[in-house]
Motif scaffolding. Structure first.
Motif, mmCIF file in Angstrom:
data_model
loop_
_atom_site.group_PDB
_atom_site.id
_atom_site.type_symbol
_atom_site.label_atom_id
_atom_site.label_comp_id
_atom_site.label_asym_id
_atom_site.label_seq_id
_atom_site.Cartn_x
_atom_site.Cartn_y
_atom_site.Cartn_z
ATOM 1 N N LEU A 215 0.836 -1.203 0.000
ATOM 2 C CA LEU A 215 0.000 0.000 0.000
ATOM 3 C C LEU A 215 0.869 1.249 0.000
ATOM 4 N N ALA A 216 1.958 1.240 0.768
ATOM 5 C CA ALA A 216 2.860 2.388 0.803
ATOM 6 C C ALA A 216 3.423 2.664 -0.583
ATOM 7 N N PHE A 217 3.762 1.623 -1.325
ATOM 8 C CA PHE A 217 4.279 1.801 -2.684
ATOM 9 C C PHE A 217 3.246 2.487 -3.566
ATOM 10 N N ASN B 231 1.468 8.892 -5.548
ATOM 11 C CA ASN B 231 0.648 10.103 -5.507
ATOM 12 C C ASN B 231 1.195 11.146 -4.536
ATOM 13 N N ALA B 232 2.377 10.909 -3.990
ATOM 14 C CA ALA B 232 3.022 11.875 -3.095
ATOM 15 C C ALA B 232 4.183 12.537 -3.835
ATOM 16 N N ASP C 183 -5.367 13.805 2.279
ATOM 17 C CA ASP C 183 -5.171 14.201 0.884
ATOM 18 C C ASP C 183 -4.894 12.994 -0.002
ATOM 19 N N LEU C 184 -4.025 12.098 0.449
ATOM 20 C CA LEU C 184 -3.702 10.926 -0.354
ATOM 21 C C LEU C 184 -4.900 10.000 -0.510
ATOM 22 N N ALA C 185 -5.704 9.888 0.532
ATOM 23 C CA ALA C 185 -6.914 9.066 0.423
ATOM 24 C C ALA C 185 -7.814 9.579 -0.691
ATOM 25 N N ALA C 186 -7.932 10.909 -0.792
ATOM 26 C CA ALA C 186 -8.760 11.500 -1.849
ATOM 27 C C ALA C 186 -8.134 11.281 -3.225
#
Length: 580
Positions: free
Chosen positions: A226-228, A233-234, A292-295
């Motif tokens: 999941l981190a990958f 998106n970061a 933000d990343l969830a969105a």
């Protein structure tokens, strides 16, 4: 998002609490709490990841993005720093943290930390509270960076996790060992030792590892996957802005941040659900980035519109006003035109910060000409493949308009559209994340005054301290008492400034609010002197440590049977990074 175990900021009470006649944690009248407007539509905010719109009267709803972390009282909210928080109320204004008093009435059987305002703030906790009250799916997660012994400050988070677990939430406790290795430079052998101590105390205090989940970042493959995905998106520019990272920051440290984002969203891997992250306010940057990343990971963004053009949140607030006032300016209020709305808005008084948005939206309305001004819910294609977008179009019943990259529906409410979008996303291989919520607790003052620091043994009480040492530390603690017993009786003490009273309120009174209030009143009224007060607190601390360490011994057998690796150092090679 883990609970920091180094250099907790000074404790200070909000200005509006100091004037109360009772204890500072006592709940004021409902009219003093944050108004309904701030928590009016939490479900819709969860569905989209959007923050609230500015109000046209010049105020702002709770929000806060990730563009700056320097605000309240000149404080930078730094997850690895040692900044102090001088005024918790400023965190509401500067960072968009919401007052917990606004949602406590929705919480089933609130924990004493909630009742006493030790938990003072939140981000969108309403959906979690409602899920718990209605026996619906919810989750709670927090983590601990194993760089020293667990102490009474960490117990706040332990208690919050256990309380959520007891109320039916899927609950997760994690060891942030990748962060400890990358950001603090600890060896894996050191991390192993501390990790075991944190887990033992968590289980000894009541966490059920069979009903919940305990894990280490370094050994959780699903977390790393999941981190990958989140890392795609970061952006480094965000890390510069949020955390102050620069060319000297190690890549491992940056990777540990992405891993923490995955931690926060990990409870939703199998099923999207309201999820709360209990932390201190210094961890708020992690929460905001995770939201933000969830969105950004969502297939669709659900928003609102009034015409074919797009509008930002400030512009939408002006369109709300124009549409509500259409009876005063439209030739046909049942079919108002964009050009007429532009004329009305151009002459409408707005707050100074909305002058720019008004100019932009007036231009958009004029360009739309005779197009009807009509509210609709818009579903934007953010990351969906063609098959998923077609599935969304097919799933929307009633009147709709289909465009290349979005669909407008005129019959679904925003929450209904959000539910439908998530359903289609899950059916087509997406995550469907719900924006994570958070709870914020006050920092404990060190027993010697100032910061509570793991590096200053006299400032804190470790959960591993010998009970007699715990007794002695309380007896030697700074107090909020007067210089003489005579002045104490005449003027009363200052429990708001007293680390010993904090021990009563945060720990020693447990669930007994009456006892905590009595200690406060006797101190403030001059009946209670510091010597006797410290003696009572010291005895209670000794009893607590004796009981806790007996339960730790019992928990050791349970921990040995769990599927969690407490000897990572034996299988990992490498050199600890220089701490940034």
């Amino acid at each position: 998002m883990r609970d920091r175990d180094h250099d907790a900021p000074d404790q200070a009470q909000p200005d509006d609490d100091r004037g109360q006649s009772g204890a500072w944690w006592r709940s004021p009248d409902a009219t003093d709490a944050t108004g309904d407007e701030r928590d009016a539509t939490p479900d819709e905010r969860d569905a989209t990841g959007d923050e609230r719109r500015p109000r046209t009267d010049g105020g702002t709803d709770a929000g806060g993005g990730t563009d700056t972390d320097d605000g309240a009282d000149g404080v930078t909210l730094d997850p690895w720093g040692s900044a102090t928080v001088g005024d918790y109320e400023n965190l509401f204004r500067e960072f968009g943290i919401e007052d917990f008093r606004a949602v406590i009435d929705d919480v089933p059987a609130p924990h004493y930390l909630m009742r006493r305002r030790v938990i003072f703030g939140h981000r969108n906790y309403g959906p979690v509270a409602r899920a718990l009250a209605n026996d619906e799916p919810a989750a709670a997660l927090s983590g601990f960076m194993p760089t020293g012994d667990p102490h009474v400050g960490h117990k706040l988070v332990f208690d919050e996790l256990i309380w959520h677990q007891e109320r039916g939430a899927d609950t997760y406790g994690l060891i942030a060992d990748l962060e400890a290795h990358a950001a603090r430079g600890l060896s894996w052998d050191e991390i192993d030792e501390h990790a075991r101590d944190y887990l033992l105390s968590l289980v000894a205090l009541g966490f059920d590892p069979e009903a919940g989940e305990l894990y280490r970042q370094s050994t959780n493959d699903r977390l790393q996957e999941l981190a990958f995905e989140l890392g795609g998106n970061a952006r480094f520019s965000e890390f510069e802005s949020i955390y102050g990272f620069d060319g000297e920051t190690s890549v491992s440290h940056m990777q540990s941040v992405v891993t923490q984002m995955a931690d926060i969203l990990y409870p939703q891997l199998d099923e999207p659900k309201p999820t709360v992250i209990p932390v201190g306010p210094d961890q708020d940057p992690h929460v905001r980035l995770a939201r933000d990343l969830a969105a950004r990971m969502r297939y669709f963004k659900v928003t609102e519109a009034y015409a074919s053009f797009a509008a930002d949140t400030a512009e939408l607030s002006l369109l709300d006003e124009a549409y509500a006032a259409r009876e005063t300016w439209a030739d046909d209020p049942d079919r108002p035109r964009c050009t007429d709305a532009a004329d009305w808005l151009a002459d409408h008084d707005v707050a100074a910060e909305l002058t720019g948005p008004r100019e932009r939206v007036v231009e958009k309305l004029r360009n739309a000409g005779m197009e009807p001004l009509r509210p609709r819910v818009r579903l934007l294609d953010r990351n969906a493949d063609p098959e998923a977008f077609d599935a969304l179009i097919e799933a929307i019943d009633g009147e709709k308009r289909v465009f290349d990259a979005h669909v407008d529906t005129f019959e679904l409410s925003r929450s209904e559209a959000a539910d439908l979008a998530r359903e289609v996303e899950l059916d087509n291989g997406g995550y469907g994340f719900v924006a994570p919520s958070s709870l914020y607790h006050r920092f404990m003052t060190g027993l010697t005054g100032g910061k509570m620091s793991s590096s200053v043994p006299a400032s804190h009480i470790s959960l591993l301290d010998d009970p007699e040492d715990g007794y002695d530390k309380v007896k030697a603690a700074t107090t909020g008492g007067r210089s003489t017993a005579e002045k104490q009786r005449e003027l009363g003490g200052e429990p708001e400034e007293c680390p010993v009273y904090e021990l009563y309120a945060y720990l020693l009174s447990a669930d007994d609010d009456e006892f905590a209030q009595r200690v406060y009143d006797e101190c403030a009224g001059g009946e209670r002197l510091c010597g006797g007060c410290k003696e009572q607190a010291a005895e209670l601390m000794r009893e607590f440590l004796e009981d806790h360490q007996e339960k730790r011994e019992e928990a050791a057998e349970l921990l040995a049977d769990l599927d969690i690796d407490l000897d990572v150092g034996a299988s990992r090679r490498g050199v600890a990074s220089d701490a940034d």
